[in-house]
Design a protein around this motif. Structure first.
Motif, PDB file in Angstrom:
ATOM      1  N   ASN A   1       7.455   3.167   1.966  1.00  0.00           N
ATOM      2  CA  ASN A   1       6.786   4.191   1.153  1.00  0.00           C
ATOM      3  C   ASN A   1       5.988   3.601  -0.013  1.00  0.00           C
ATOM      4  O   ASN A   1       5.059   4.247  -0.513  1.00  0.00           O
ATOM      5  CB  ASN A   1       7.772   5.254   0.658  1.00  0.00           C
ATOM      6  CG  ASN A   1       8.772   4.741  -0.366  1.00  0.00           C
ATOM      7  OD1 ASN A   1       9.019   3.545  -0.480  1.00  0.00           O
ATOM      8  ND2 ASN A   1       9.378   5.671  -1.095  1.00  0.00           N
ATOM      9  N   ILE A   2       6.295   2.377  -0.445  1.00  0.00           N
ATOM     10  CA  ILE A   2       5.471   1.749  -1.487  1.00  0.00           C
ATOM     11  C   ILE A   2       4.074   1.471  -0.949  1.00  0.00           C
ATOM     12  O   ILE A   2       3.060   1.725  -1.629  1.00  0.00           O
ATOM     13  CB  ILE A   2       6.119   0.437  -1.985  1.00  0.00           C
ATOM     14  CG1 ILE A   2       7.422   0.731  -2.732  1.00  0.00           C
ATOM     15  CG2 ILE A   2       5.147  -0.316  -2.902  1.00  0.00           C
ATOM     16  CD1 ILE A   2       7.254   1.522  -4.006  1.00  0.00           C
ATOM     17  N   GLU A   3       3.984   0.987   0.286  1.00  0.00           N
ATOM     18  CA  GLU A   3       2.676   0.743   0.896  1.00  0.00           C
ATOM     19  C   GLU A   3       1.918   2.058   1.110  1.00  0.00           C
ATOM     20  O   GLU A   3       0.694   2.123   0.934  1.00  0.00           O
ATOM     21  CB  GLU A   3       2.847   0.008   2.226  1.00  0.00           C
ATOM     22  CG  GLU A   3       3.413  -1.395   2.085  1.00  0.00           C
ATOM     23  CD  GLU A   3       3.709  -2.016   3.434  1.00  0.00           C
ATOM     24  OE1 GLU A   3       2.782  -2.609   4.024  1.00  0.00           O
ATOM     25  OE2 GLU A   3       4.854  -1.906   3.911  1.00  0.00           O
ATOM     26  N   VAL A   4       2.652   3.104   1.494  1.00  0.00           N
ATOM     27  CA  VAL A   4       2.033   4.427   1.644  1.00  0.00           C
ATOM     28  C   VAL A   4       1.523   4.911   0.287  1.00  0.00           C
ATOM     29  O   VAL A   4       0.406   5.439   0.168  1.00  0.00           O
ATOM     30  CB  VAL A   4       3.041   5.427   2.251  1.00  0.00           C
ATOM     31  CG1 VAL A   4       2.442   6.832   2.294  1.00  0.00           C
ATOM     32  CG2 VAL A   4       3.452   4.990   3.649  1.00  0.00           C
ATOM     33  N   ALA A   5       2.314   4.723  -0.747  1.00  0.00           N
ATOM     34  CA  ALA A   5       1.903   5.118  -2.095  1.00  0.00           C
ATOM     35  C   ALA A   5       0.689   4.316  -2.556  1.00  0.00           C
ATOM     36  O   ALA A   5      -0.183   4.839  -3.260  1.00  0.00           O
ATOM     37  CB  ALA A   5       3.063   4.929  -3.077  1.00  0.00           C
ATOM     38  N   ASN A   6       0.629   3.043  -2.168  1.00  0.00           N
ATOM     39  CA  ASN A   6      -0.516   2.217  -2.551  1.00  0.00           C
ATOM     40  C   ASN A   6      -1.822   2.768  -1.991  1.00  0.00           C
ATOM     41  O   ASN A   6      -2.868   2.722  -2.655  1.00  0.00           O
ATOM     42  CB  ASN A   6      -0.311   0.775  -2.067  1.00  0.00           C
ATOM     43  CG  ASN A   6       0.765   0.040  -2.843  1.00  0.00           C
ATOM     44  OD1 ASN A   6       1.185   0.480  -3.916  1.00  0.00           O
ATOM     45  ND2 ASN A   6       1.242  -1.065  -2.301  1.00  0.00           N
ATOM     46  N   LEU A   7      -1.773   3.293  -0.764  1.00  0.00           N
ATOM     47  CA  LEU A   7      -2.971   3.907  -0.187  1.00  0.00           C
ATOM     48  C   LEU A   7      -3.408   5.113  -1.012  1.00  0.00           C
ATOM     49  O   LEU A   7      -4.598   5.302  -1.260  1.00  0.00           O
ATOM     50  CB  LEU A   7      -2.702   4.335   1.255  1.00  0.00           C
ATOM     51  CG  LEU A   7      -2.617   3.249   2.320  1.00  0.00           C
ATOM     52  CD1 LEU A   7      -2.292   3.867   3.673  1.00  0.00           C
ATOM     53  CD2 LEU A   7      -3.920   2.455   2.404  1.00  0.00           C
ATOM     54  N   MET A   8      -2.430   5.917  -1.412  1.00  0.00           N
ATOM     55  CA  MET A   8      -2.754   7.081  -2.230  1.00  0.00           C
ATOM     56  C   MET A   8      -3.335   6.655  -3.583  1.00  0.00           C
ATOM     57  O   MET A   8      -4.318   7.229  -4.056  1.00  0.00           O
ATOM     58  CB  MET A   8      -1.508   7.938  -2.428  1.00  0.00           C
ATOM     59  CG  MET A   8      -1.711   9.154  -3.334  1.00  0.00           C
ATOM     60  SD  MET A   8      -0.264  10.226  -3.344  1.00  0.00           S
ATOM     61  CE  MET A   8      -0.468  11.020  -4.953  1.00  0.00           C
ATOM     62  N   SER A   9      -2.738   5.645  -4.197  1.00  0.00           N
ATOM     63  CA  SER A   9      -3.249   5.151  -5.482  1.00  0.00           C
ATOM     64  C   SER A   9      -4.677   4.641  -5.346  1.00  0.00           C
ATOM     65  O   SER A   9      -5.532   4.876  -6.219  1.00  0.00           O
ATOM     66  CB  SER A   9      -2.351   4.033  -6.024  1.00  0.00           C
ATOM     67  OG  SER A   9      -1.124   4.538  -6.493  1.00  0.00           O
ATOM     68  N   LYS A  10      -4.940   3.947  -4.260  1.00  0.00           N
ATOM     69  CA  LYS A  10      -6.293   3.434  -4.018  1.00  0.00           C
ATOM     70  C   LYS A  10      -7.287   4.581  -3.902  1.00  0.00           C
ATOM     71  O   LYS A  10      -8.387   4.537  -4.474  1.00  0.00           O
ATOM     72  CB  LYS A  10      -6.300   2.590  -2.748  1.00  0.00           C
ATOM     73  CG  LYS A  10      -7.669   2.019  -2.379  1.00  0.00           C
ATOM     74  CD  LYS A  10      -7.609   1.230  -1.067  1.00  0.00           C
ATOM     75  CE  LYS A  10      -8.986   0.728  -0.672  1.00  0.00           C
ATOM     76  NZ  LYS A  10      -8.957   0.014   0.639  1.00  0.00           N
ATOM     77  N   TRP A  11      -6.904   5.625  -3.165  1.00  0.00           N
ATOM     78  CA  TRP A  11      -7.796   6.777  -2.997  1.00  0.00           C
ATOM     79  C   TRP A  11      -8.019   7.491  -4.331  1.00  0.00           C
ATOM     80  O   TRP A  11      -9.164   7.862  -4.662  1.00  0.00           O
ATOM     81  CB  TRP A  11      -7.206   7.742  -1.968  1.00  0.00           C
ATOM     82  CG  TRP A  11      -8.062   8.949  -1.720  1.00  0.00           C
ATOM     83  CD1 TRP A  11      -9.133   9.045  -0.879  1.00  0.00           C
ATOM     84  CD2 TRP A  11      -7.925  10.235  -2.335  1.00  0.00           C
ATOM     85  NE1 TRP A  11      -9.673  10.313  -0.931  1.00  0.00           N
ATOM     86  CE2 TRP A  11      -8.956  11.065  -1.811  1.00  0.00           C
ATOM     87  CE3 TRP A  11      -7.038  10.767  -3.268  1.00  0.00           C
ATOM     88  CZ2 TRP A  11      -9.104  12.398  -2.204  1.00  0.00           C
ATOM     89  CZ3 TRP A  11      -7.180  12.092  -3.658  1.00  0.00           C
ATOM     90  CH2 TRP A  11      -8.215  12.893  -3.125  1.00  0.00           C
ATOM     91  N   LEU A  12      -6.967   7.671  -5.112  1.00  0.00           N
ATOM     92  CA  LEU A  12      -7.104   8.328  -6.416  1.00  0.00           C
ATOM     93  C   LEU A  12      -8.077   7.555  -7.304  1.00  0.00           C
ATOM     94  O   LEU A  12      -8.902   8.155  -8.008  1.00  0.00           O
ATOM     95  CB  LEU A  12      -5.733   8.435  -7.095  1.00  0.00           C
ATOM     96  CG  LEU A  12      -4.729   9.395  -6.467  1.00  0.00           C
ATOM     97  CD1 LEU A  12      -3.365   9.235  -7.122  1.00  0.00           C
ATOM     98  CD2 LEU A  12      -5.196  10.850  -6.588  1.00  0.00           C
ATOM     99  N   LYS A  13      -7.987   6.233  -7.254  1.00  0.00           N
ATOM    100  CA  LYS A  13      -8.889   5.409  -8.052  1.00  0.00           C
ATOM    101  C   LYS A  13     -10.327   5.532  -7.563  1.00  0.00           C
ATOM    102  O   LYS A  13     -11.271   5.681  -8.355  1.00  0.00           O
ATOM    103  CB  LYS A  13      -8.436   3.951  -8.018  1.00  0.00           C
ATOM    104  CG  LYS A  13      -9.232   3.032  -8.929  1.00  0.00           C
ATOM    105  CD  LYS A  13      -8.643   1.646  -8.933  1.00  0.00           C
ATOM    106  CE  LYS A  13      -9.371   0.731  -9.929  1.00  0.00           C
ATOM    107  NZ  LYS A  13      -9.253   1.233 -11.318  1.00  0.00           N
TER     108      LYS A  13
END
Length: 367
Positions: free
Chosen positions: A349-361
């Motif tokens: 889920n950290i890698e999944v969260a990283n994708l979301m963080s990238k998109w938010l940025k």
């Protein structure tokens, strides 16, 4: 000041400073420094029974023969838990669970790791985690409903794409420890009243009215309700949708043909163009996990997600055709293999969260 007092003061300063500076910003380790947290109910309605309340009358306080005359019932609200870190981003995240679930979806994972509520709190976001009306901590319904107690764990094991029956899929990002699966099954909760999209979306819209502009993060059944809420409330500035399964909104004259699958039929919803166009004004990202078949199969638990993915792609194309900004990501195609219907709590889920963080940025939503 004595030497002992000086030592105590110095120790406290070092401890506080160390907590605030623990690890690097955005780390998944160390202290989480929260400046404010709490909970509240939002939205809902009040029902008033006819007559006059008499505290002395027979039955007034008899649970088995209660008189409702002149009494009120406060229900159909959402229940929200929130936390705010120091130095928060401008826009908060609002987490909305899926069918048969509650805010537990976004909290500690079944195997004991941090869920998205804590992960994104660490990353500097105010987080609001809700139970929708007639679910979990918001269980006070204004409409009655009979709650069954039928064994159905294996049904959900399949629908949630952990595997088939009691056998996990090969390579699944879920712990095979029986105690972990026990925890997962115990986060399923019943509805305490009929599901009502108007009731649910009104409550979540009221939440954004209360907290102001923010980003809505949905899962499964709340995906379609998320589009509906964004049409109602312009304070939603972006949507992250994990595995939406139904209620995709199209212009009235562009609703695609229904998608039949083993176990049902998935239909789009027609909205007036002026309402639909509101969805083209905000960035939206959709994520789907693994084990979704490309061709029809005989297993209904897998089949419904094949239909959902097809409909989601059609919806993306229509929204974007009208000037929208919808991105659809299938996790296996970007290198994340083995994800279930719950990528936010899978082992990666950290890698999944990283994708979301990238998109938010990329979308300027983490300013």
């Amino acid at each position: 000041m004595s030497l002992v007092q000086q030592f105590i003061v110095a120790f406290l300063l070092i401890t506080v400073f160390g907590a605030c500076k623990s690890k690097k910003y955005g780390s998944e380790e160390g202290y989480i420094v929260v400046k404010e947290q709490g909970s509240f109910a939002v939205g809902g309605t009040v029902v008033t029974a006819a007559g006059k309340f008499d505290p002395i009358a027979d039955g007034a306080f008899n649970p088995d023969n209660q008189s409702s005359a002149g009494q009120t019932l406060h229900g159909d609200h959402a229940f929200v838990v929130y936390q705010k870190p120091v130095h928060a981003h401008h826009l908060p995240l609002v987490f909305w669970h899926g069918y048969g679930q509650s805010m537990r979806t976004w909290q500690t994972t079944p195997d004991g790791r941090e869920g998205f509520q804590d992960i994104f709190l660490r990353r500097g976001f105010d987080v609001y985690n809700l139970d929708q009306p007639r679910r979990g901590n918001a269980g006070r319904s204004t409409k009655p409903m009979h709650i069954t107690a039928s064994p159905d764990d294996q049904l959900w094991f399949g629908i949630f794409r952990l595997g088939i029956g009691t056998e996990f899929y090969k390579g699944v990002q879920f712990s095979k420890d029986p105690k972990v699966l026990d925890q997962f099954f115990r986060q399923i909760v019943p509805d305490t009243g009929p599901i009502d999209f108007e009731v649910n979306t009104n409550a979540v819209s009221a939440l954004f009215d209360k907290i102001g502009e923010g980003i809505l993060v949905t899962h499964s059944h709340s995906g379609g309700q998320g589009w509906m809420t964004a049409v109602k409330n312009g304070k939603i500035k972006g949507i992250v949708a994990y595995e939406p399964g139904s209620n995709f909104i199209f212009p009235d004259n562009e609703v695609p043909e229904p998608i039949p699958y083993v176990g049902g039929v998935l239909k789009g919803l027609g909205y007036p163009m002026a309402e639909f166009k509101k969805l083209t004004k905000i960035p939206i990202v959709i994520y789907y996990g693994d084990y979704i078949p490309e061709q029809p199969v005989s297993n209904p638990g897998e089949e419904q997600w094949r239909g959902a993915l097809i409909m989601a792609k059609r919806w993306r194309d229509v929204v974007n055709k009208h000037g929208g900004d919808v991105t659809l990501i299938q996790l296996p195609e970007v290198g994340l293999k083995g994800n279930t219907h719950f990528p936010m709590s899978d082992l990666n889920n950290i890698e999944v969260a990283n994708l979301m963080s990238k998109w938010l940025k990329e979308k300027g939503l983490d300013r």
